[in-house]
Design a protein around this motif. Structure first.
Motif, PDB file in Angstrom:
ATOM      1  N   VAL A 124       0.809  -1.204   0.000  1.00  0.00           N
ATOM      2  CA  VAL A 124       0.000   0.000   0.000  1.00  0.00           C
ATOM      3  C   VAL A 124       0.851   1.265   0.000  1.00  0.00           C
ATOM      4  CG1 VAL A 124      -1.656   1.353   1.327  1.00  0.00           C
ATOM      5  CG2 VAL A 124      -2.020  -1.086   0.985  1.00  0.00           C
ATOM      6  N   PRO A 125       1.810   1.446   0.936  1.00  0.00           N
ATOM      7  CA  PRO A 125       2.611   2.675   0.889  1.00  0.00           C
ATOM      8  C   PRO A 125       3.440   2.800  -0.378  1.00  0.00           C
ATOM      9  CG  PRO A 125       3.471   1.137   2.542  1.00  0.00           C
ATOM     10  CD  PRO A 125       2.134   0.634   2.127  1.00  0.00           C
ATOM     11  N   LEU A 126       3.980   1.694  -0.886  1.00  0.00           N
ATOM     12  CA  LEU A 126       4.738   1.749  -2.127  1.00  0.00           C
ATOM     13  C   LEU A 126       3.840   2.123  -3.299  1.00  0.00           C
ATOM     14  CD1 LEU A 126       7.126  -1.303  -1.737  1.00  0.00           C
ATOM     15  CD2 LEU A 126       7.826   1.072  -2.040  1.00  0.00           C
ATOM     16  N   PHE A 127       2.663   1.533  -3.365  1.00  0.00           N
ATOM     17  CA  PHE A 127       1.721   1.831  -4.437  1.00  0.00           C
ATOM     18  C   PHE A 127       1.360   3.318  -4.421  1.00  0.00           C
ATOM     19  CE2 PHE A 127      -2.303   2.184  -6.558  1.00  0.00           C
ATOM     20  CZ  PHE A 127      -2.269   1.229  -7.566  1.00  0.00           C
ATOM     21  N   ILE A 128       1.024   3.831  -3.251  1.00  0.00           N
ATOM     22  CA  ILE A 128       0.663   5.244  -3.127  1.00  0.00           C
ATOM     23  C   ILE A 128       1.840   6.135  -3.502  1.00  0.00           C
ATOM     24  CG2 ILE A 128       0.035   7.045  -1.475  1.00  0.00           C
ATOM     25  CD1 ILE A 128      -1.628   4.960   0.015  1.00  0.00           C
ATOM     26  N   GLY A 129       3.026   5.785  -3.029  1.00  0.00           N
ATOM     27  CA  GLY A 129       4.203   6.588  -3.342  1.00  0.00           C
ATOM     28  C   GLY A 129       4.511   6.616  -4.821  1.00  0.00           C
ATOM     29  N   PHE A 130       4.404   5.466  -5.493  1.00  0.00           N
ATOM     30  CA  PHE A 130       4.659   5.404  -6.930  1.00  0.00           C
ATOM     31  C   PHE A 130       3.635   6.230  -7.703  1.00  0.00           C
ATOM     32  CE2 PHE A 130       7.557   1.590  -7.967  1.00  0.00           C
ATOM     33  CZ  PHE A 130       8.335   1.835  -6.848  1.00  0.00           C
ATOM     34  N   VAL A 131       2.360   6.105  -7.316  1.00  0.00           N
ATOM     35  CA  VAL A 131       1.311   6.865  -8.004  1.00  0.00           C
ATOM     36  C   VAL A 131       1.512   8.358  -7.798  1.00  0.00           C
ATOM     37  CG1 VAL A 131      -1.163   7.371  -8.032  1.00  0.00           C
ATOM     38  CG2 VAL A 131      -0.381   5.004  -7.961  1.00  0.00           C
ATOM     39  N   GLU A 132       1.800   8.762  -6.577  1.00  0.00           N
ATOM     40  CA  GLU A 132       2.007  10.177  -6.268  1.00  0.00           C
ATOM     41  C   GLU A 132       3.176  10.754  -7.038  1.00  0.00           C
ATOM     42  OE1 GLU A 132       3.768  13.611  -4.390  1.00  0.00           O
ATOM     43  OE2 GLU A 132       4.621  11.595  -4.407  1.00  0.00           O
ATOM     44  N   ALA A 133       4.186   9.908  -7.300  1.00  0.00           N
ATOM     45  CA  ALA A 133       5.376  10.366  -8.016  1.00  0.00           C
ATOM     46  C   ALA A 133       5.157  10.433  -9.525  1.00  0.00           C
ATOM     47  CB  ALA A 133       6.549   9.431  -7.723  1.00  0.00           C
ATOM     48  N   GLY A 134       3.975  10.024 -10.000  1.00  0.00           N
ATOM     49  CA  GLY A 134       3.695  10.083 -11.422  1.00  0.00           C
ATOM     50  C   GLY A 134       4.261   8.922 -12.213  1.00  0.00           C
ATOM     51  N   ILE A 135       4.656   7.855 -11.540  1.00  0.00           N
ATOM     52  CA  ILE A 135       5.182   6.677 -12.227  1.00  0.00           C
ATOM     53  C   ILE A 135       4.012   5.927 -12.871  1.00  0.00           C
ATOM     54  CG2 ILE A 135       6.366   4.465 -11.893  1.00  0.00           C
ATOM     55  CD1 ILE A 135       7.827   5.789  -9.516  1.00  0.00           C
ATOM     56  N   PRO A 136       4.130   5.527 -14.137  1.00  0.00           N
ATOM     57  CA  PRO A 136       3.031   4.813 -14.805  1.00  0.00           C
ATOM     58  C   PRO A 136       2.577   3.603 -14.007  1.00  0.00           C
ATOM     59  CG  PRO A 136       4.720   5.414 -16.396  1.00  0.00           C
ATOM     60  CD  PRO A 136       5.273   5.749 -15.036  1.00  0.00           C
ATOM     61  N   LEU A 137       1.275   3.356 -14.035  1.00  0.00           N
ATOM     62  CA  LEU A 137       0.719   2.282 -13.239  1.00  0.00           C
ATOM     63  C   LEU A 137       1.238   0.916 -13.677  1.00  0.00           C
ATOM     64  CD1 LEU A 137      -1.135   2.277 -10.829  1.00  0.00           C
ATOM     65  CD2 LEU A 137      -3.072   1.864 -12.348  1.00  0.00           C
ATOM     66  N   THR A 146       4.413   0.351 -11.835  1.00  0.00           N
ATOM     67  CA  THR A 146       4.131   0.063 -10.440  1.00  0.00           C
ATOM     68  C   THR A 146       3.673  -1.384 -10.246  1.00  0.00           C
ATOM     69  OG1 THR A 146       3.474   2.364 -10.095  1.00  0.00           O
ATOM     70  CG2 THR A 146       2.761   0.771  -8.449  1.00  0.00           C
ATOM     71  N   LEU A 147       2.802  -1.845 -11.124  1.00  0.00           N
ATOM     72  CA  LEU A 147       2.297  -3.209 -11.014  1.00  0.00           C
ATOM     73  C   LEU A 147       3.393  -4.237 -11.260  1.00  0.00           C
ATOM     74  CD1 LEU A 147      -1.159  -2.718 -12.771  1.00  0.00           C
ATOM     75  CD2 LEU A 147      -0.745  -3.065 -10.332  1.00  0.00           C
ATOM     76  N   SER A 148       4.312  -3.930 -12.176  1.00  0.00           N
ATOM     77  CA  SER A 148       5.456  -4.830 -12.403  1.00  0.00           C
ATOM     78  C   SER A 148       6.284  -4.970 -11.131  1.00  0.00           C
ATOM     79  CB  SER A 148       6.333  -4.302 -13.544  1.00  0.00           C
ATOM     80  OG  SER A 148       5.716  -4.480 -14.791  1.00  0.00           O
ATOM     81  N   PHE A 149       6.509  -3.854 -10.449  1.00  0.00           N
ATOM     82  CA  PHE A 149       7.263  -3.883  -9.197  1.00  0.00           C
ATOM     83  C   PHE A 149       6.536  -4.726  -8.150  1.00  0.00           C
ATOM     84  CE2 PHE A 149       8.311  -2.378  -4.982  1.00  0.00           C
ATOM     85  CZ  PHE A 149       9.682  -2.252  -5.017  1.00  0.00           C
ATOM     86  N   ILE A 165      -5.857  -8.986  -0.361  1.00  0.00           N
ATOM     87  CA  ILE A 165      -6.617  -8.191   0.605  1.00  0.00           C
ATOM     88  C   ILE A 165      -5.947  -6.836   0.823  1.00  0.00           C
ATOM     89  CG2 ILE A 165      -7.292  -8.043   3.043  1.00  0.00           C
ATOM     90  CD1 ILE A 165      -7.681 -11.102   2.955  1.00  0.00           C
ATOM     91  N   ILE A 166      -4.620  -6.835   0.911  1.00  0.00           N
ATOM     92  CA  ILE A 166      -3.894  -5.586   1.114  1.00  0.00           C
ATOM     93  C   ILE A 166      -4.020  -4.685  -0.108  1.00  0.00           C
ATOM     94  CG2 ILE A 166      -1.585  -4.594   1.393  1.00  0.00           C
ATOM     95  CD1 ILE A 166      -0.911  -7.026   3.140  1.00  0.00           C
ATOM     96  N   LEU A 167      -3.889  -5.252  -1.292  1.00  0.00           N
ATOM     97  CA  LEU A 167      -4.005  -4.459  -2.513  1.00  0.00           C
ATOM     98  C   LEU A 167      -5.414  -3.896  -2.683  1.00  0.00           C
ATOM     99  CD1 LEU A 167      -1.922  -6.411  -5.189  1.00  0.00           C
ATOM    100  CD2 LEU A 167      -1.413  -4.197  -4.162  1.00  0.00           C
TER     101      LEU A 167
END
Length: 319
Positions: free
Chosen positions: A89-102, A105-108, A283-285
């Motif tokens: 969750v924090p990584l997903f939010i951080g990546f999205v906030e940074a403008g990294i393509p989704l 992010t999903l690959s990571f 569940i976390i995602l």
């Protein structure tokens, strides 16, 4: 060394030899000590080198790259960072906030729980480098392709609204402490945190492996595995979903399954499902993505793992 310790404890002191119980206990003692020692050493050494690699730095490192470069970087970092599903969750939010393509992010998020350097070392020591290389290469490939496939469905529409509204802001840059003492403290903290988090999965995984090793006949295991056909691989994927474990914890079970004659593709599919397609991960995602994206994410992984298993099983005799 580990085998000698198990011999002494189980056979010499315990006097349990030449029986299913003795074989199971010997496997348990040998693998638990080997895995925990390797875990401690590798995590500490990597902690010394990775003292400055925080989630925020990972985010910034990926953001500065071109689209294609960012994809390979994200997959590579996912394989060498110690972030488990609890960090999704924090990584997903951080990546999205940074403008990294989704898609990046999903690959990571696919690569990170499935592969890490600790699991690679333990897996290689237990099963060998050939199987380890197959696991790593196929895992990275699934993660890389997954980003391309999932972004075709325009998944941005299925991200929870609150994620887009979050603005983390730029934190004040603090001069990092690169001293040996600071790196030692960080490395010891990593050992306590990671080993403390996954030791129970190691015991459970080794315990299950020991029971199979000592008490389940080889012919029965091979019969249940179904000879490596498409349906048996699908069953392995489905069985792996509820069996959440760290990548290290599933290694003893994979080791026994291979030694019992279960096809390599079936074992690969099972390992990947346990580590990257578990219920806790989903569940976390769900906290950051809506049901359509979660279903698409899980569906892609299940199909990819099934395809990997069937493909490698079809190459038996070549590998």
């Amino acid at each position: 060394m580990f085998e000698a310790l198990a011999d002494w404890l189980v056979y010499d002191l315990g006097g349990i030899q030449g029986s299913a119980l003795g074989d199971a206990l010997h496997f348990f003692v040998m693998d638990v000590t080997k895995i925990l020692v390797l875990l401690t050493l590798v995590i500490y050494l990597m902690g010394l080198l990775r003292a400055l690699l925080k989630p925020e730095r990972v985010r910034e490192f990926v953001r500065k790259r071109s689209n294609l470069s960012a994809r390979f970087t994200a997959v590579g970092l996912g394989a060498v960072t110690p972030f488990c599903s609890c960090s999704s969750v924090p990584l997903f939010i951080g990546f999205v906030e940074a403008g990294i393509p989704l898609g990046v992010t999903l690959s990571f998020l696919i690569a990170s729980p499935m592969i890490n350097e600790v699991a690679v070392v333990v897996l290689a020591s237990a099963i060998g480098w050939k199987f380890t290389a197959l696991y790593v290469v196929t895992g990275l490939t699934v993660a890389l392709i997954g980003g391309f496939v999932l972004e075709r469905f325009k998944p941005e529409r299925w991200v929870e609204d609150y994620v887009w509204k979050i603005r983390m802001g730029e934190a004040a840059q603090i001069e990092p402490d690169n001293s040996l003492a600071a790196r030692h403290a960080y490395a010891m903290g990593q050992v306590r945190e990671i080993v403390g988090r996954i030791w129970k999965y190691v015991l459970i995984g080794v315990g299950v492996g020991a029971l199979i090793h000592g008490f389940v006949p080889t012919d029965f295991v091979v019969k249940v595995a179904g000879g490596g056909g498409a349906l048996s691989v699908l069953a392995a994927v489905l069985i792996g979903i509820p069996l959440y474990s760290d990548a290290v914890g599933i290694i003893p079970i994979a080791e026994v399954l291979l030694h019992k004659g279960v096809p390599i593709g079936t074992v690969l599919a099972f390992m990947m499902a346990v580590t990257a397609l578990s219920f806790p991960e989903m569940i976390i995602l769900r906290k950051v993505v809506k049901w359509p994206l979660l279903a698409l994410f899980a569906g892609y992984l299940a199909l990819a793992f099934w395809f990997v298993g069937v493909s490698f099983n079809s190459l038996r005799g070549v590998l």
